[in-house]
Design an enzyme around this catalytic site. Structure first.
Site, mmCIF file in Angstrom:
data_model
loop_
_atom_site.group_PDB
_atom_site.id
_atom_site.type_symbol
_atom_site.label_atom_id
_atom_site.label_comp_id
_atom_site.label_asym_id
_atom_site.label_seq_id
_atom_site.Cartn_x
_atom_site.Cartn_y
_atom_site.Cartn_z
ATOM 1 N N VAL A 261 -52.407 17.814 -31.446
ATOM 2 C CA VAL A 261 -51.789 16.490 -31.526
ATOM 3 C C VAL A 261 -50.690 16.397 -30.475
ATOM 4 C CG1 VAL A 261 -50.653 14.809 -33.003
ATOM 5 C CG2 VAL A 261 -52.265 16.450 -33.995
ATOM 6 N N GLY A 262 -50.953 15.620 -29.425
ATOM 7 C CA GLY A 262 -49.968 15.415 -28.377
ATOM 8 C C GLY A 262 -49.207 14.122 -28.584
ATOM 9 N N THR B 292 -48.507 14.626 -21.116
ATOM 10 C CA THR B 292 -47.461 13.603 -21.135
ATOM 11 C C THR B 292 -46.194 14.151 -20.485
ATOM 12 O OG1 THR B 292 -48.380 12.674 -23.169
ATOM 13 C CG2 THR B 292 -46.127 12.071 -22.615
ATOM 14 N N TYR C 191 -36.959 32.804 -26.597
ATOM 15 C CA TYR C 191 -36.116 31.607 -26.590
ATOM 16 C C TYR C 191 -34.864 31.880 -27.425
ATOM 17 C CZ TYR C 191 -37.664 27.016 -24.755
ATOM 18 O OH TYR C 191 -37.912 25.916 -23.980
ATOM 19 N N ASP D 131 -47.756 23.582 -28.916
ATOM 20 C CA ASP D 131 -48.773 23.590 -27.867
ATOM 21 C C ASP D 131 -48.481 24.668 -26.827
ATOM 22 O OD1 ASP D 131 -46.475 22.172 -27.105
ATOM 23 O OD2 ASP D 131 -47.581 20.789 -25.813
ATOM 24 N N GLY E 275 -42.405 24.402 -28.426
ATOM 25 C CA GLY E 275 -43.489 23.536 -28.879
ATOM 26 C C GLY E 275 -44.722 24.328 -29.281
#
Length: 256
Positions: free
Chosen positions: A7-8, A133, A100, A109, A107
């Site tokens: 789901v983008g 995007t 991180y 993804d 994210g």
């Protein structure tokens, strides 16, 4: 069969797998207000109309950068497939060591892409460039350390910003260009988008290589909807359009 749903921000990218082989992929515009019924009916119809039996889907994996869509998508899976889906999110097994400062910010993804890339190319330093995007860059070490990355506005976002924030610049088709010098407004926008993004890819890849891998050349993998635009530029060692779906499948298997 296994259904993977990425789901983008603008689309749901779906892949249907028979064991480890993807046999079908399709897309749907993602809307945060879409009901679970609308999504569930679409998924079943898309699978059936492409010659597959929705009843044979036994597992579903979801990776989403749009949190508000997950609830309705889970409902669609429960109601129309009788499956409680696997959600790729913090706390699941990934095989990666996330470096991180706040691992929860990465994210899903980007994690899925990294899982797939380390599976396809074990023991290699990697830079992953996902042109969607947003255009994201991820650095992953040969020891499966997720080191971090960069995020810039994607090609379509840049084009839409030019159109919406200026008085006279039109929307244009995003295409690969062969000359930097445009001789009309549309050509000039297309050239700026293409070569501006190409320069971004080259510069960030070079800087990440120096910072993360001490100049030792990593393998650079392109993915996402716009990755093939840059195929002739040789900025990628490999283009894997379905990298995120492969990563979701592997994550599902790790957490079975």
């Amino acid at each position: 069969m296994i259904l993977c749903l990425d789901v983008g921000n603008t689309q749901i990218y779906a892949g249907l797998f028979d064991k480890d082989k993807m046999v079908l992929s399709f897309r749907k515009n993602s809307k945060s207000g879409a009901s679970s019924d609308e999504t569930g009916i679409f998924l079943r119809t898309a699978i059936r109309e492409n010659g597959f039996d929705p009843a044979k889907v036994k597992q579903i994996a979801i990776c989403s950068v749009v949190p508000e869509v997950i609830y309705s998508l889970r409902g669609a899976c429960m109601k129309y497939f009788n499956i409680n889906p696997f959600i790729l999110q913090a706390g699941v097994k990934t095989g990666l060591k996330i470096k991180y400062r706040n691992p929860l910010e990465v994210g899903a993804d980007r994690i899925a892409n990294s899982i797939a890339a380390t599976h396809l190319h074990p023991g290699k330093n990697l830079i992953l460039v996902d042109l969607g995007t947003a255009t994201t860059f991820c650095a992953v070490s040969k020891d499966k350390d997720y080191l971090g990355g960069s995020i810039v506005a994607g090609l379509r976002l840049c084009m839409e910003a030019l159109e919406s924030k200026t008085a006279k610049l039109p929307s244009v088709e995003i295409v690969a260009m062969h000359e930097a010098l445009g001789r009309a407004t549309i050509e000039s926008i297309q050239s700026g988008l293409y070569y501006g993004h190409l320069g971004t890819i080259k510069e960030l890849t070079e800087r990440i290589t120096k910072e993360c891998f001490q100049g030792e050349r990593p393998m650079v993998i392109g993915t996402g909807g716009f990755s093939y635009l840059f195929e002739k530029e040789k900025v990628f060692d490999e283009i894997v359009p379905d990298l995120v779906l492969k990563g979701m499948l592997i994550a599902l298997q790790h957490n079975a």
